[in-house]
Design a protein around this motif. Structure first.
Motif, PDB file in Angstrom:
ATOM      1  N   PHE A 173       0.813  -1.211  -0.033  1.00 14.04           N
ATOM      2  CA  PHE A 173      -0.111   0.131  -0.073  1.00 14.04           C
ATOM      3  C   PHE A 173       0.800   0.986   0.119  1.00 14.04           C
ATOM      4  CE2 PHE A 173      -3.171  -3.032   1.555  1.00 14.04           C
ATOM      5  CZ  PHE A 173      -4.349  -2.738   0.525  1.00 14.04           C
ATOM      6  N   TYR A 174       2.051   1.248   0.613  1.00 16.16           N
ATOM      7  CA  TYR A 174       2.998   2.440   0.630  1.00 16.16           C
ATOM      8  C   TYR A 174       3.514   2.571  -0.809  1.00 16.16           C
ATOM      9  CZ  TYR A 174       6.584   5.580   1.828  1.00 16.16           C
ATOM     10  OH  TYR A 174       7.479   6.632   1.993  1.00 16.16           O
ATOM     11  N   ALA A 175       3.905   1.461  -1.360  1.00 19.59           N
ATOM     12  CA  ALA A 175       4.266   1.437  -2.741  1.00 19.59           C
ATOM     13  C   ALA A 175       3.082   1.888  -3.507  1.00 19.59           C
ATOM     14  CB  ALA A 175       4.562   0.074  -3.434  1.00 19.59           C
ATOM     15  N   ARG A 176       1.917   1.795  -3.564  1.00 20.00           N
ATOM     16  CA  ARG A 176       0.848   2.175  -4.409  1.00 20.00           C
ATOM     17  C   ARG A 176       0.684   3.558  -4.289  1.00 20.00           C
ATOM     18  NH1 ARG A 176      -5.204   0.437  -3.349  1.00 20.00           N
ATOM     19  NH2 ARG A 176      -5.261   1.945  -1.880  1.00 20.00           N
ATOM     20  N   TYR A 177       0.702   4.060  -3.169  1.00 18.15           N
ATOM     21  CA  TYR A 177       0.701   5.377  -2.847  1.00 18.15           C
ATOM     22  C   TYR A 177       2.069   6.237  -3.524  1.00 18.15           C
ATOM     23  CZ  TYR A 177       1.987   9.533   0.203  1.00 18.15           C
ATOM     24  OH  TYR A 177       2.286  10.658   0.780  1.00 18.15           O
ATOM     25  N   LEU A 178       2.994   5.592  -3.441  1.00 23.35           N
ATOM     26  CA  LEU A 178       4.270   6.372  -3.929  1.00 23.35           C
ATOM     27  C   LEU A 178       3.924   6.311  -5.519  1.00 23.35           C
ATOM     28  CD1 LEU A 178       7.274   4.804  -2.084  1.00 23.35           C
ATOM     29  CD2 LEU A 178       6.386   7.065  -1.645  1.00 23.35           C
ATOM     30  N   TYR A 179       3.552   5.307  -6.077  1.00 25.71           N
ATOM     31  CA  TYR A 179       3.284   5.259  -7.392  1.00 25.71           C
ATOM     32  C   TYR A 179       2.219   6.196  -7.963  1.00 25.71           C
ATOM     33  CZ  TYR A 179       0.900   3.352 -11.587  1.00 25.71           C
ATOM     34  OH  TYR A 179       0.480   3.102 -12.974  1.00 25.71           O
ATOM     35  N   GLY A 180       1.229   6.427  -7.070  1.00 30.41           N
ATOM     36  CA  GLY A 180       0.547   7.289  -7.366  1.00 30.41           C
ATOM     37  C   GLY A 180       0.798   8.975  -7.217  1.00 30.41           C
ATOM     38  N   ARG A 181       2.052   8.909  -6.735  1.00 28.08           N
ATOM     39  CA  ARG A 181       2.668  10.145  -6.492  1.00 28.08           C
ATOM     40  C   ARG A 181       3.959  10.471  -7.663  1.00 28.08           C
ATOM     41  NH1 ARG A 181       3.893  13.149  -1.297  1.00 28.08           N
ATOM     42  NH2 ARG A 181       3.512  14.890  -2.696  1.00 28.08           N
ATOM     43  N   GLY A 182       3.788   9.276  -8.314  1.00 26.56           N
ATOM     44  CA  GLY A 182       4.990   9.297  -9.197  1.00 26.56           C
ATOM     45  C   GLY A 182       6.296   8.941  -9.003  1.00 26.56           C
ATOM     46  N   LYS A 183       6.377   8.506  -7.854  1.00 25.31           N
ATOM     47  CA  LYS A 183       7.741   8.090  -7.270  1.00 25.31           C
ATOM     48  C   LYS A 183       7.897   6.364  -7.796  1.00 25.31           C
ATOM     49  CE  LYS A 183       7.462  11.359  -3.466  1.00 25.31           C
ATOM     50  NZ  LYS A 183       7.756  11.704  -2.102  1.00 25.31           N
ATOM     51  N   PHE A 184       8.454   6.444  -9.017  1.00 27.10           N
ATOM     52  CA  PHE A 184       8.203   4.859  -9.303  1.00 27.10           C
ATOM     53  C   PHE A 184       9.615   4.101  -8.900  1.00 27.10           C
ATOM     54  CE2 PHE A 184       6.094   5.942 -13.513  1.00 27.10           C
ATOM     55  CZ  PHE A 184       4.848   6.263 -13.062  1.00 27.10           C
ATOM     56  N   SER A 185      10.672   4.610  -8.612  1.00 30.99           N
ATOM     57  CA  SER A 185      11.665   3.945  -8.177  1.00 30.99           C
ATOM     58  C   SER A 185      11.672   3.459  -6.643  1.00 30.99           C
ATOM     59  CB  SER A 185      12.939   4.712  -8.317  1.00 30.99           C
ATOM     60  OG  SER A 185      13.366   5.031  -9.595  1.00 30.99           O
ATOM     61  N   PRO A 186      11.048   4.161  -5.896  1.00 28.61           N
ATOM     62  CA  PRO A 186      10.674   3.947  -4.598  1.00 28.61           C
ATOM     63  C   PRO A 186       9.683   2.984  -4.308  1.00 28.61           C
ATOM     64  CG  PRO A 186      10.230   6.303  -4.762  1.00 28.61           C
ATOM     65  CD  PRO A 186      11.112   5.890  -5.906  1.00 28.61           C
ATOM     66  N   ALA A 187       8.927   3.237  -5.282  1.00 30.20           N
ATOM     67  CA  ALA A 187       7.476   2.329  -5.125  1.00 30.20           C
ATOM     68  C   ALA A 187       7.897   0.923  -5.621  1.00 30.20           C
ATOM     69  CB  ALA A 187       6.700   2.773  -6.227  1.00 30.20           C
ATOM     70  N   LYS A 188       9.047   0.919  -6.669  1.00 34.12           N
ATOM     71  CA  LYS A 188       9.566  -0.756  -7.061  1.00 34.12           C
ATOM     72  C   LYS A 188      10.202  -1.333  -5.763  1.00 34.12           C
ATOM     73  CE  LYS A 188      11.398  -1.569 -10.842  1.00 34.12           C
ATOM     74  NZ  LYS A 188      12.503  -1.577 -11.902  1.00 34.12           N
ATOM     75  N   SER A 189      11.095  -0.602  -5.025  1.00 33.22           N
ATOM     76  CA  SER A 189      11.777  -1.118  -3.898  1.00 33.22           C
ATOM     77  C   SER A 189      10.807  -1.586  -2.816  1.00 33.22           C
ATOM     78  CB  SER A 189      12.721   0.122  -3.188  1.00 33.22           C
ATOM     79  OG  SER A 189      13.278  -0.054  -2.154  1.00 33.22           O
ATOM     80  N   PHE A 190       9.760  -0.983  -2.495  1.00 37.83           N
ATOM     81  CA  PHE A 190       9.029  -1.360  -1.555  1.00 37.83           C
ATOM     82  C   PHE A 190       8.173  -2.568  -2.179  1.00 37.83           C
ATOM     83  CE2 PHE A 190       9.695   2.554   0.381  1.00 37.83           C
ATOM     84  CZ  PHE A 190       9.870   2.353   1.866  1.00 37.83           C
ATOM     85  N   LEU A 191       7.729  -2.793  -3.332  1.00 40.32           N
ATOM     86  CA  LEU A 191       6.944  -3.810  -3.929  1.00 40.32           C
ATOM     87  C   LEU A 191       8.056  -4.970  -3.721  1.00 40.32           C
ATOM     88  CD1 LEU A 191       5.285  -2.210  -6.745  1.00 40.32           C
ATOM     89  CD2 LEU A 191       4.216  -3.367  -4.947  1.00 40.32           C
ATOM     90  N   ASN A 192       9.179  -4.856  -4.048  1.00 44.43           N
ATOM     91  CA  ASN A 192      10.275  -5.877  -4.070  1.00 44.43           C
ATOM     92  C   ASN A 192      10.357  -6.573  -2.765  1.00 44.43           C
ATOM     93  OD1 ASN A 192      11.012  -6.017  -6.716  1.00 44.43           O
ATOM     94  ND2 ASN A 192      12.356  -4.460  -6.407  1.00 44.43           N
ATOM     95  N   LYS A 193      10.246  -5.611  -1.624  1.00 44.00           N
ATOM     96  CA  LYS A 193      10.316  -6.004  -0.301  1.00 44.00           C
ATOM     97  C   LYS A 193       9.003  -6.766  -0.078  1.00 44.00           C
ATOM     98  CE  LYS A 193      13.026  -2.359   1.423  1.00 44.00           C
ATOM     99  NZ  LYS A 193      13.004  -0.890   2.371  1.00 44.00           N
ATOM    100  N   ALA A 194       7.905  -6.415  -0.473  1.00 49.02           N
ATOM    101  CA  ALA A 194       6.387  -7.139  -0.153  1.00 49.02           C
ATOM    102  C   ALA A 194       6.675  -8.374  -0.696  1.00 49.02           C
ATOM    103  CB  ALA A 194       5.513  -6.293  -0.925  1.00 49.02           C
ATOM    104  N   LEU A 195       7.441  -8.607  -1.879  1.00 49.36           N
ATOM    105  CA  LEU A 195       7.206  -9.999  -2.392  1.00 49.36           C
ATOM    106  C   LEU A 195       8.351 -10.736  -1.897  1.00 49.36           C
ATOM    107  CD1 LEU A 195       7.141  -8.848  -6.313  1.00 49.36           C
ATOM    108  CD2 LEU A 195       5.405 -10.331  -4.826  1.00 49.36           C
TER     109      LEU A 195
END
Length: 656
Positions: free
Chosen positions: A510-532
């Motif tokens: 959900f934090y990655a989704r929030y970051l993605y919505g604000r255009g912060k793709f790189s940090p969003a990817k980092s948190f998605l990788n942690k989730a996975l």
């Protein structure tokens, strides 16, 4: 009254009517959605989306859930979910409900034959036994409390494992099933559905003791050793297999990540609180008007609290009745039913669980009460033969029973309506269980989905007061503050949600989704990788990561195209578009360098200064961001976006 009908015709007609009425009562539940554990076992579980790997369900408990902490070994449940997903062609809960309800109807039929056999074992020939059995099964079929299990898709583990226990006992009773050990097969299916299926072993032991080797009770001092050896021979195969399966499943097939035991409470406190929980369950059996999808019962301290003492007295009283009725053949169905009730409660009463009580857990234990209580009423009436033969009394009993069944049918129909949506279910929980932080949070979520942000925040804050360190609640607070554009609070709660949680991928997603919505793709990817890393089967994280990668790839192509355009036509529009693409990709340094290149050619471009301001703000270089936006507004005093970014920088400078 029934002298003109054969016993067989009575129960065939009776069962047909019962199944028809039950189907009518549950007609409004088939469209009810997924809830609770349905999300991580079905909606977010990639494993059930294909039957190609169905054998893996029996070797790898990771396939049961997308959450590492919830990966119990229940391969039959996973297989059923996968079958329903395949038949439905996706996540259509209606097909899951059809499948569950079909087995519920079959259970009603088999439970009738088991109940009838138990009653006949007490009194071999009585014209009322079929009628009493049909009345008992009608009560079971329509009882309002059972709606908690039938409506909850993940609770198919409770209903189907119960079905397996009933069928296993019938197969043991049947000479052919006993000779070829067919009951062992269905028993194994029950254990693979839910570990509570292991309770078939003590239930079978009680059955053999009460109805086959009852000489141990009646003539204990005579040839005691021979009787006990005979009893052990009968129960031996079941005892060995259930014990072996339980140990193997628990210690070899259940992943280390699974966290089913609540170590935050002492076992003594948990078990003593269960005395009150038993009283709560008995209350729901007698008068199920306070059923809650998520009760707010907590650990009770000290152990001599009146609620515990009163519950303990009820348990001791029932135990006394169980022992007393075991001594007389015609009363043994009462003893057997009470024993079934307590045995079925053992798994949730002795091992500390995170939920102290749950009303859907009673489906299995209540079977015993549905056997014992009708027989107790029948024996009481039979004791007074003049009452038994009195038509007025018979009519009165029939009328009371009919009214009771109508009330249960109405109650079940209403509970189905409560389970009709997230909003109705969780609103009911907030009323019935006002101290349950999860209920408050989930009702808040239902309001969040409707766009009622202030109401959602109100319920989230109520839940936060009850449980300040609730990880998913902090994540939801982050979501609602993000939607309210209070980004400072949103960041705070997202990060605290992640810090409080070590097993679920939800906070990172959900934090990655929030970051993605604000255009912060790189940090969003980092948190998605942690989730996975936490949960490789978490579908939502996979889908969002694939979407981000796709957009980044497209952005890279667009960036290359724009670079070529700038070489040919170094217009301000091309520079601004390039800086925006860099911004969306999270490459804030390149945003600034691109805008600087533009300003060398077009020094009075407010858009360049504004984009630099936004990039500096993202990098938390607030003073540089403030200076850049001031420049933009000096050129264009009415530039609203620059005003917003200036305020963003200014607010953070003031906080510093």
């Amino acid at each position: 009254m029934f002298s003109d009908l054969t016993s067989k015709k009575i129960y065939l007609v009776g069962l047909t009517i019962i199944l028809f009425i039950t189907s009518l009562v549950y007609l409004n539940h088939f469209d009810n959605p997924f809830f609770f554990d349905d999300y991580h076992t079905i909606k977010e579980n990639e494993s059930i989306r294909s039957l190609d790997n169905w054998t893996e369900f029996f070797t790898n408990a990771d396939t049961f859930s997308s959450l590492p902490a919830n990966r119990s070994y229940r391969p039959i449940v996973t297989l059923k979910n996968a079958i329903d997903y395949a038949i439905a062609g996706g996540l259509n809960p209606k097909y899951f409900h059809y499948h569950i309800f079909l087995w519920f109807l079959v259970l009603i039929v088999f439970l009738f034959f088991l109940t009838k056999h138990i009653y006949e074992s007490a009194i071999s020939k009585n014209k009322y036994i079929v009628i009493i059995s049909l009345m008992a099964i009608t009560w079971f079929a329509l009882h309002t409390a059972n709606a908690e299990t039938i409506n909850y898709i993940c609770a198919r583990s409770d209903s189907f494992s119960t079905f397996c226990v009933v069928v296993s006992l019938l197969l043991y009773i049947n000479p052919f099933g006993r000779k070829w050990f067919l009951y062992i097969g269905t028993m194994i299916l029950g254990i693979w559905t839910k570990q509570t299926g292991v309770m078939f072993f003590p239930i079978l032991f009680v059955y053999i003791l009460l109805f086959e080797e009852y000489a141990i009770i009646e003539q204990f001092k005579t040839k005691t050793k021979e009787k006990i050896i005979r009893l052990l021979k009968k129960i031996g195969p079941t005892a060995v297999i259930t014990t072996s399966l339980f140990i193997f499943n628990q210690y070899y097939l259940t992943p280390d990540s699974t966290n089913s035991t609540n170590y935050l409470v002492s076992r003594f406190e948990y078990v003593s609180t269960q005395c009150f929980v038993v009283m709560h369950y008995l209350g729901n059996f007698i008068l199920p008007i306070n059923l809650s999808a998520d009760p707010d019962i907590e650990i009770i301290k000290p152990w001599y609290d009146l609620r515990i003492i009163f519950g303990l007295l009820i348990i001791l009283g029932m135990t006394f009745i169980m022992i007393k009725t075991a001594l007389k053949r015609e009363l043994r169905p009462i003893s057997f039913g009470i024993a079934w009730f307590f045995i079925a409660l053992i798994p949730t009463s002795l091992n500390p669980l995170f939920q102290i009580a749950n009303d859907h857990r009673t489906f299995f234990p209540y079977i015993g009460l549905f056997i014992a209580i009708p027989w107790f009423i029948f024996i009481t009436i039979r004791k007074y033969s003049s009452i038994q033969n009195n038509k007025t009394v018979s009519f009165s009993v029939l009328m009371v029973f009919t009214i009771l069944m109508v009330l249960h049918a109405y109650g079940t129909f209403q509970r189905n309506k409560v389970w009709n949506s997230e909003e109705s279910l969780w609103k009911d929980v907030t009323v019935k269980s006002p101290k349950n932080e999860r209920g408050l949070m989930n009702y808040g979520l239902s309001q969040l989905e409707k766009g009622n942000l202030d109401i959602a925040l109100q319920y989230f804050n109520k839940a936060n007061k009850l449980e300040p360190n609730y990880p998913i609640l902090h994540t939801n607070l982050g979501i609602v503050y993000g939607l309210k554009k209070n980004y400072v609070e949103a960041e705070k709660y997202f990060k605290s949600g992640i810090s409080y949680n070590t097993t679920s991928p939800a906070p990172e997603f959900f934090y990655a989704r929030y970051l993605y919505g604000r255009g912060k793709f790189s940090p969003a990817k980092s948190f998605l990788n942690k989730a996975l890393e936490k949960s490789p089967n978490h579908i939502q994280s996979k889908e969002l990561l694939a979407n981000i990668n796709s957009q980044l790839n497209n952005s890279l192509k667009e960036i290359e195209v724009l670079k070529e355009k700038i070489k040919r036509t170094p217009s301000s529009e091309n520079y601004i578009d390039l800086s925006l693409l860099y911004y969306e990709s999270g490459k804030y340094e390149l945003v600034i360098s691109t805008c600087n290149d533009l300003l060398k050619i077009y020094p009075n471009n407010p858009y360049a200064y504004n984009n630099m301001c936004a990039a500096y703000n993202q990098m938390k270089k607030w003073e540089l961001g403030y200076a850049a936006c001031k420049k933009a507004l000096e050129i264009d005093a009415n530039y609203q976006l620059a005003k917003n970014n200036l305020k963003w920088a200014e607010d953070n400078i003031l906080k510093k």
